[in-house]
Design an enzyme around this catalytic site. Structure first.
Site, PDB file in Angstrom:
ATOM      1  NE  ARG A 147     -13.710  -1.428   5.265  1.00 34.03           N
ATOM      2  CZ  ARG A 147     -14.267  -1.253   6.458  1.00 34.03           C
ATOM      3  NH1 ARG A 147     -15.455  -1.770   6.724  1.00 34.03           N
ATOM      4  NH2 ARG A 147     -13.651  -0.573   7.393  1.00 34.03           N
TER       5      ARG A 147
ATOM      6  CB  SER B  49      -5.881  10.556   2.520  1.00 36.99           C
ATOM      7  OG  SER B  49      -5.358   9.706   3.525  1.00 36.99           O
TER       8      SER B  49
ATOM      9  CG  ASP C  47     -13.237   2.249   4.617  1.00 35.28           C
ATOM     10  OD1 ASP C  47     -12.366   1.973   3.772  1.00 35.28           O
ATOM     11  OD2 ASP C  47     -12.994   2.831   5.681  1.00 35.28           O
TER      12      ASP C  47
ATOM     13  NE  ARG D 177     -11.251  -3.200   0.672  1.00 33.90           N
ATOM     14  CZ  ARG D 177     -11.194  -2.519   1.797  1.00 33.90           C
ATOM     15  NH1 ARG D 177     -11.550  -1.249   1.834  1.00 33.90           N
ATOM     16  NH2 ARG D 177     -10.779  -3.099   2.905  1.00 33.90           N
TER      17      ARG D 177
ATOM     18  NE  ARG E  42      -3.678  -0.558   2.545  1.00 32.92           N
ATOM     19  CZ  ARG E  42      -4.434  -0.560   3.637  1.00 32.92           C
ATOM     20  NH1 ARG E  42      -4.272  -1.516   4.527  1.00 32.92           N
ATOM     21  NH2 ARG E  42      -5.324   0.373   3.837  1.00 32.92           N
TER      22      ARG E  42
END
Length: 433
Positions: free
Chosen positions: A392, A169, A319, A350, A126
């Site tokens: 998630r 962020s 999220d 994701r 990341r």
């Protein structure tokens, strides 16, 4: 629903009914733990998150000299270092937690030691340049490995800066604020897109001076923090899964107790309402600047509508986008998600994982670099779901499975423990079959 260490089988449900009290908000738990660790005195926290990530933060605070006691009544007592972190004997292990790594970097950078921050494989993928840049401008020397962890921080006195956040962020904002209250001079930070403001509330709760005028935050340096007693509100991001499940059944009736309803996070509730969910607020209180409420949610009589999610909204509910995408095929008009490229550098890519699992369940969709277009009125079938070890994704497709034909097997289901270890038993208890 049967549970093994890595697989979870989800059976379709008839409806969703009952009440649930969710574990403490992950974002707030992180911040309270860090500020308690640097404050003077002993902070007592109730309903601290049960997820693995904030417990990585607690372990880091212990390595830095704070004392952490887990009491039998499930409260946590953190005796802070009074503003002086010690040299940690081993690397600070952030586990799977980007929040820990990015925010902690700002908190420890002003201290005259050498710190190494490490994490698991997914965390080393990341992006960390986003925090190195402002902290370097403040005078910190920070080494990355090709823009990623492990991070080595050569700590020392910092000076104030005026910083414009290049990407929305809350973690980058927090790193700058956490460094700023310890720096020389007054640090200012301007956000083009307003992000969640848990750090601002937490800093004020611990006694820091902090001001906001329009999009600009200022924080004077040289401040000391004082311990607090606080209850962490229930986690709204965890609630998102149950809220989306309630949308799938016209006669669903769900009560969420003591949930965090911070206005910078409550965009999710607006989205649920836009999709046709009926939300009633039964009780509201404020603690340390955070709004806590009990809400009742009922599903729409004609099923969920659809919507386009883009721009600032995508950043505000980043999220929650995977679970909204997972129920997209069941909406009347489909769900389109754009301006969400940040999803590609979360615990997993994701967007790619949502696409892979929608396909496995038989859904039609179009994948974009920054999101997905998912048509409505689709029928999905049970399938094998690949969580990609992302909490998630595992939880999002457990919700999609409730309306599918046949059983769904979620592989890597244990990933849910990163944020919400109780998720599968709670979901099972609410489902009527």
């Amino acid at each position: 629903m049967s549970f093994t260490s890595t697989k979870q089988v989800i059976h379709p449900a008839r409806t969703l009914k009952g009440s649930v009290t969710l574990p403490g908000d992950k974002s707030i738990s992180h911040r309270y733990a860090m500020l308690a660790g640097i404050a003077e005195g002993t902070t007592h926290l109730s309903n601290f998150s049960t997820g693995a990530d904030p417990h990585s933060t607690l372990a880091c605070m212990e390595s830095l000299g704070a004392k952490v006691v887990h009491n039998p009544d499930k409260t946590i007592a953190i005796t802070g270092t009074g503003g002086n972190f010690q040299q940690s004997k081993s690397p600070l292990d952030c586990g799977n937690s980007g929040s820990t790594m990015r925010m902690l970097a700002g908190l420890i950078a002003p201290h005259p030691h050498i710190f190494t921050l490490i994490g698991d494989h997914s965390l080393t993928l990341r992006p960390m340049e986003r925090i190195r840049k402002p902290l370097s401008q403040m005078g910190a020397r920070i080494d990355l490995v090709e823009g990623h962890a492990p991070i080595t921080i050569f700590g020392g006195p910092l000076h104030a800066i005026d910083f414009d956040t290049p990407i929305p962020s809350a973690q980058v904002k927090t790193a700058v604020l956490f460094a700023g209250f310890q720096a020389d001079g007054t640090t200012s930070l301007t956000e083009s897109v307003r992000t969640r403001d848990h750090s601002e509330h937490a800093l004020k709760a611990f006694g820091a001076t902090l001001n906001r005028v329009d999009d600009k935050l200022t924080i004077p340096g040289g401040q000391k923090l004082k311990a607090i007693d606080a209850t962490v509100p229930g986690d709204l991001s965890s609630a998102a899964f149950f809220l989306c499940a309630a949308l799938l059944f016209p006669d669903s009736n769900l009560i969420l107790d003591s949930i965090g309803m911070n206005p910078t996070r409550a965009s999710l509730l607006d989205v649920i309402t836009s999709l046709g969910g009926k939300i009633k607020v039964l009780n509201v209180e404020e603690h340390h600047g955070e709004v806590i409420g009990t809400i009742q949610v009922n599903g729409p009589a004609n099923g969920p509508r659809g919507m386009h999610i883009g721009g600032a909204l995508s950043a505000q509910i980043i999220d929650e986008l995977p679970v909204l995408a997972a129920i997209g095929p069941y909406t009347a008009n489909g769900i389109t998600i754009r301006d969400a490229k940040e999803l590609r550098v979360k615990e997993s890519d994701r967007i790619a994982l949502v696409a892979k699992n929608l396909k496995a369940m038989g859904a039609a969709f179009t994948e974009h670099e920054d999101g997905l277009e998912i048509p409505g009125n689709q029928h999905l079938h049970g399938a094998q779901i690949d969580s990609g070890s992302d909490h998630r994704i595992a939880m999002a497709f457990a919700i999609a499975a409730l309306r599918a034909t046949g059983d769904t097997e979620i592989r890597g289901a244990e990933a849910a423990a990163i944020s919400f270890p109780e998720f599968f038993p709670y979901l099972d208890a609410l489902c009527q079959r």
